[in-house]
Write an enzyme that holds these catalytic residues in place. Sequence first.
Site, PDB file in Angstrom:
ATOM      1  N   LYS A 166      -2.741 -12.499 -10.548  1.00 60.04           N
ATOM      2  CA  LYS A 166      -3.359 -11.980  -9.285  1.00 60.04           C
ATOM      3  C   LYS A 166      -4.162 -10.659  -9.476  1.00 60.04           C
ATOM      4  O   LYS A 166      -5.106 -10.620  -8.822  1.00 60.04           O
ATOM      5  CB  LYS A 166      -1.944 -11.485  -8.496  1.00 60.04           C
ATOM      6  CG  LYS A 166      -2.111 -10.787  -7.103  1.00 60.04           C
ATOM      7  CD  LYS A 166      -2.830 -11.341  -6.351  1.00 60.04           C
ATOM      8  CE  LYS A 166      -3.394 -10.512  -5.046  1.00 60.04           C
ATOM      9  NZ  LYS A 166      -2.772 -10.042  -4.127  1.00 60.04           N
ATOM     10  N   LYS A 234      -5.012   0.136  -5.427  1.00 58.46           N
ATOM     11  CA  LYS A 234      -3.917   0.003  -6.504  1.00 58.46           C
ATOM     12  C   LYS A 234      -3.902  -1.025  -7.288  1.00 58.46           C
ATOM     13  O   LYS A 234      -3.610  -0.976  -8.360  1.00 58.46           O
ATOM     14  CB  LYS A 234      -2.683  -0.285  -5.191  1.00 58.46           C
ATOM     15  CG  LYS A 234      -1.437  -0.555  -6.141  1.00 58.46           C
ATOM     16  CD  LYS A 234      -0.440  -1.189  -5.138  1.00 58.46           C
ATOM     17  CE  LYS A 234      -1.190  -2.758  -4.318  1.00 58.46           C
ATOM     18  NZ  LYS A 234      -0.577  -3.696  -4.466  1.00 58.46           N
TER      19      LYS A 234
HETATM   20  P1  NA7 Z   1       1.494  -2.690   4.108  1.00 55.10           P
HETATM   21  O1  NA7 Z   1       0.916  -3.058   5.699  1.00 55.10           O
HETATM   22  O2  NA7 Z   1       1.001  -1.221   3.722  1.00 55.10           O
HETATM   23  O3  NA7 Z   1       2.984  -2.595   4.080  1.00 55.10           O
HETATM   24  C1  NA7 Z   1       3.749  -2.299   2.959  1.00 55.10           C
HETATM   25  C2  NA7 Z   1       5.336  -2.368   3.189  1.00 55.10           C
HETATM   26  O4  NA7 Z   1       5.963  -1.918   1.960  1.00 55.10           O
HETATM   27  C3  NA7 Z   1       5.833  -1.755   4.429  1.00 55.10           C
HETATM   28  O5  NA7 Z   1       6.849  -2.644   5.009  1.00 55.10           O
HETATM   29  C4  NA7 Z   1       6.328  -0.332   4.007  1.00 55.10           C
HETATM   30  O6  NA7 Z   1       7.309   0.191   4.626  1.00 55.10           O
HETATM   31  C5  NA7 Z   1       6.787  -0.763   2.551  1.00 55.10           C
HETATM   32  N1  NA7 Z   1       7.103   0.040   1.548  1.00 55.10           N
HETATM   33  C6  NA7 Z   1       6.205   1.092   1.100  1.00 55.10           C
HETATM   34  N2  NA7 Z   1       6.838   2.061   0.191  1.00 55.10           N
HETATM   35  C7  NA7 Z   1       7.940   1.638   0.166  1.00 55.10           C
HETATM   36  C8  NA7 Z   1       9.237   2.067  -0.420  1.00 55.10           C
HETATM   37  N3  NA7 Z   1       9.219   3.079  -1.477  1.00 55.10           N
HETATM   38  N4  NA7 Z   1      10.389   1.434  -0.539  1.00 55.10           N
HETATM   39  C9  NA7 Z   1      10.462   0.645   0.438  1.00 55.10           C
HETATM   40  N5  NA7 Z   1       9.575  -0.003   1.312  1.00 55.10           N
HETATM   41  C10 NA7 Z   1       8.326   0.519   1.031  1.00 55.10           C
HETATM   42  O7  NA7 Z   1       0.864  -3.764   2.931  1.00 55.10           O
HETATM   43  P2  NA7 Z   1       0.655  -5.169   3.181  1.00 55.10           P
HETATM   44  O8  NA7 Z   1       1.655  -5.830   3.767  1.00 55.10           O
HETATM   45  O9  NA7 Z   1      -0.574  -5.398   3.480  1.00 55.10           O
HETATM   46  O10 NA7 Z   1       0.801  -5.503   1.614  1.00 55.10           O
HETATM   47  C11 NA7 Z   1       2.367  -5.686   0.878  1.00 55.10           C
HETATM   48  C12 NA7 Z   1       2.001  -6.217  -0.601  1.00 55.10           C
HETATM   49  O11 NA7 Z   1       1.403  -7.292  -0.638  1.00 55.10           O
HETATM   50  C13 NA7 Z   1       1.112  -4.912  -1.345  1.00 55.10           C
HETATM   51  O12 NA7 Z   1       1.704  -5.173  -2.566  1.00 55.10           O
HETATM   52  C14 NA7 Z   1      -0.239  -5.891  -1.269  1.00 55.10           C
HETATM   53  O13 NA7 Z   1      -0.963  -5.609  -2.458  1.00 55.10           O
HETATM   54  C15 NA7 Z   1      -0.010  -7.316  -1.301  1.00 55.10           C
HETATM   55  P3  NA7 Z   1       6.968   1.221   5.895  1.00 55.10           P
HETATM   56  O14 NA7 Z   1       6.958   0.326   7.056  1.00 55.10           O
HETATM   57  O15 NA7 Z   1       5.782   2.071   5.423  1.00 55.10           O
HETATM   58  O16 NA7 Z   1       8.360   1.972   6.042  1.00 55.10           O
END
Ligand code: NA7
Length: 293
Positions: A166, A234
């Site tokens: 990926k 990232k």
């Molecule tokens: P988004 O829309 O930025 O969503 C990121 C999600 O990850 C969101 O649910 C966040 O929760 C969650 N998040 C971020 N940091 C944490 C930590 N520390 N602990 C738990 N959950 C967290 O990204 P996408 O949906 O576009 O992409 C997700 C992945 O797929 C990413 O790796 C891409 O590169 C591919 P929040 O709502 O902010 O509390």
Amino acid sequence: MRVGFLGLGIMGGPMASNLVKAGHEVVVWNRTPGKQVEGARSASSPAEAAQGAEVVWMCVADTHAVEQVLFGANGVEQSLSEGMIVADSSTISPAATAKFAERVKARGARYVDAPVTGSKAGAQSGTLVFIVGGEERDIERLKPLFAAMGKKIFRMGNTGKGQAAKIAMNLQIALIYEGFAEGITLAAKLGVDPGTLVPLINATMVHSGVVEYKAPAVLNRDFTPNFPLRLMHKDIRLALEAAKEARVKLPALETVEEVYEVAAEDGDGNLDFAATLTLLEKWAGVEVKGVLV
Ligand code: NA7
């Protein structure tokens, strides 16, 4: 199947929703409360969402987030059981994936890395492409879930190889888009109408899926995030990190990383990564816009 789904962001929300629509029993959890999925029960912690699940599916931001969700306070680790499969659709470090998988497997559970490509539109329409690392038999068991969320599965090898493939792919998307952005900026500065340049690109060997997908939005100046710039940044960093560990030199990517760095500092992180074009425009003193002919 009974699925615990963790992370309801741009990608995770519609993925979980497609699992519900396909008839699976889904319990969702999101770090920030308030995000819900119609037809799914909401849990108050990753451990609760994983309790009694056959499969725990993660789609969170980055390596740190996956570590937190798995092994942090009230993490999945507390609810791991013999035969449970942990699947990860976040894009994270291949090396960290191997470590996480080892810890999960030590408790009798299974681990499959399954990052996706297809952006927001693919997640919504259930047409994602899964890039998978793990054992055949585990991937076989996950097939009904893959089918609900995507259209294709590519098995790249054992655990971690999905993540490795990926980041190698996103590296290319970033470089192809940068090539397009630099080309169209120069053309605009030299007086070529971008609306006529894009059809030329599409009709010749310069043609690419990346340009086909991005050019219409770019010409409309629409940088609404399908794949946010901060997440592509990232992935570029993940590729550079993996390259450093493997003693591989990636000179073009190193330079493009600087573009993303400046764009992020300028506050463009939540726009689509196509917005890196606006930096080139600023430096060139020109704006790329036009109507596709
Ligand atoms: P988004 O829309 O930025 O969503 C990121 C999600 O990850 C969101 O649910 C966040 O929760 C969650 N998040 C971020 N940091 C944490 C930590 N520390 N602990 C738990 N959950 C967290 O990204 P996408 O949906 O576009 O992409 C997700 C992945 O797929 C990413 O790796 C891409 O590169 C591919 P929040 O709502 O902010 O509390």
